[in-house]
Scaffold this active site. Structure first.
Site, short mmCIF file in Angstrom:
data_model
loop_
_atom_site.label_atom_id
_atom_site.label_comp_id
_atom_site.label_asym_id
_atom_site.label_seq_id
_atom_site.Cartn_x
_atom_site.Cartn_y
_atom_site.Cartn_z
N GLU A 123 0.82 -1.21 0.00
CA GLU A 123 0.00 0.00 0.00
C GLU A 123 0.86 1.26 0.00
OE1 GLU A 123 -2.56 0.03 3.36
OE2 GLU A 123 -3.31 -1.99 3.01
N CYS A 367 -2.83 2.39 7.74
CA CYS A 367 -1.78 1.45 7.39
C CYS A 367 -2.24 0.00 7.44
CB CYS A 367 -0.60 1.65 8.34
SG CYS A 367 0.81 0.63 7.99
#
Length: 380
Positions: A123, A367
């Site tokens: 990501e 996250c």
């Protein structure tokens, strides 16, 4: 220097004990990937060119194509000979990331899920602020530190990212910003993984993006965060960089911290604070303490008093972070009133503190969340 093998074994054992399940270890060997052209610093590319019968000044031309013109194929590098373009294409990848998902939040935050050459996904997040565009990069596929409130540790660590794979995250985001004539101005190394557990690749990444021929992002616009790998904090301090430094603290005493962060069993809180003091004294720069607030765990006024006492006298700033909900975790976000009470207590004690502005919550921008969602859907 840190004995990385012993450190790996130590953390793996501690996380297994804390989680009561085996940790997926990183592959010791480098994955069989085509090396990214973005891994090179200018002098490294000059050396490669000389070794392959080319003039070293070509490195500056290649860097111009990569970081100013941001080409997507070697063939577009029109001031290079066909022979050199062919050599580059045969030896390096110009794109090691492919976009799987790109989601934009109502607040302008953009979350990217990239697939690597070996099929793993990572990501990257673009966050828009009044002061510019900040990119949060990932340094590892997964994480083995084992923080009990974090989505990044779900599934363990698969492998470390190579420097070029980290650089390319920023390049991909910049290519998106090119469409609206904007640029990346800030970098935070706070994505999936523990940056200091992939120290060499992280340092190479920093040197590339900070270089005037690279992305030329100022050192003071870059922040690196660690969960508390003490020997690496000393090493980072000795680098004498102008880069901002943050420590994920999350608790003001040893018992509470090791419950939330198994790494605290390996490196005690007093060891961590000693390393932080060394950093501030060595560099003359302040440290930011990242503090995730969890209801009933670490958010009382009494704990705020304890935190104030712990960090008093250190050149620092506290960043209060309301934790994001993770379905696989049991922690609950602290109420707004309790967040403000915690902040008020710190301020009363003379501590510089801010509350992090929430961004991208409607697109799972915290996250590890988007990657975890994707993995969950794949296993259904």
């Amino acid at each position: 220097m840190v004995d990385q093998k012993k450190f790996n074994e130590r953390i793996n054992d501690l996380v297994e004990e804390a989680e009561e399940k085996p940790v997926r270890r990183a592959k010791k060997e480098k994955p069989n990937l085509k090396e990214s052209i973005y891994s090179f610093q200018p002098h490294q590319l000059e050396d490669w060119l000389k070794e392959n019968g080319e003039k070293p000044f070509r490195a500056a031309q290649i860097f111009d194509w990569l970081y100013n013109k941001r080409v997507k194929t070697f063939e577009e590098m029109s001031n290079l000979s066909k022979g050199l373009r062919d050599k580059l294409a045969a030896n390096f990848a110009l794109s090691t990331l492919s976009t799987i998902i790109k989601q934009e939040s109502k607040d302008g935050t953009i979350k990217f899920l990239f697939q690597l050459q070996d099929g793993y996904s990572i990501e990257t997040v673009l966050m828009r602020h009044e002061y510019g565009n900040s990119v949060c990069v990932t340094t590892q596929v997964g994480c083995r530190i084992g923080c009990t409130f974090c989505a990044s540790t779900l599934g363990g660590l698969k492998r470390h990212l190579l420097a070029g794979e980290i650089v390319e995250q920023v390049v991909k985001v910049q290519q998106t910003l090119d469409e609206v004539n904007e640029r990346v101005s800030h970098i935070v190394i706070m994505g999936i993984g523990e940056p200091f557990d992939n120290y060499d690749a992280m340092m190479n990444f920093l040197k590339v993006i900070n270089h005037e021929k690279g992305l030329n992002i100022g050192a003071r616009h870059i922040t690196v965060s660690t969960s508390g790998i003490v020997p690496k904090i000393y090493q980072f301090a000795d680098e004498q960089l102008q880069i901002n430094f943050a420590v994920s603290l999350h608790a003001p005493n040893q018992e509470a911290r090791q419950k939330l962060m198994p790494i605290a069993r390996a490196y005690k809180l007093d060891e961590l604070m000693e390393a932080v003091r060394y950093y501030t004294k060595k560099t003359g720069r302040r440290v930011s303490f990242e503090y995730g607030l969890m209801s009933g765990e670490n958010d009382s006024v009494e704990i705020a008093e304890e935190l104030s006492a712990l960090i008093k006298g250190i050149k620092c700033h506290v960043n209060l972070i309301p934790v994001n909900y993770v379905p696989e975790r049991d922690y609950v976000r602290t109420s707004r009133s309790q967040i403000f009470a915690f902040e008020k207590t710190l301020k009363k004690n003379g501590i510089n503190v801010t509350i992090r502005r929430e961004q991208g919550s409607d697109i799972a921008a915290a996250c590890g969340q988007l990657r975890a969602q994707e993995r969950s859907e794949e296993t259904r």
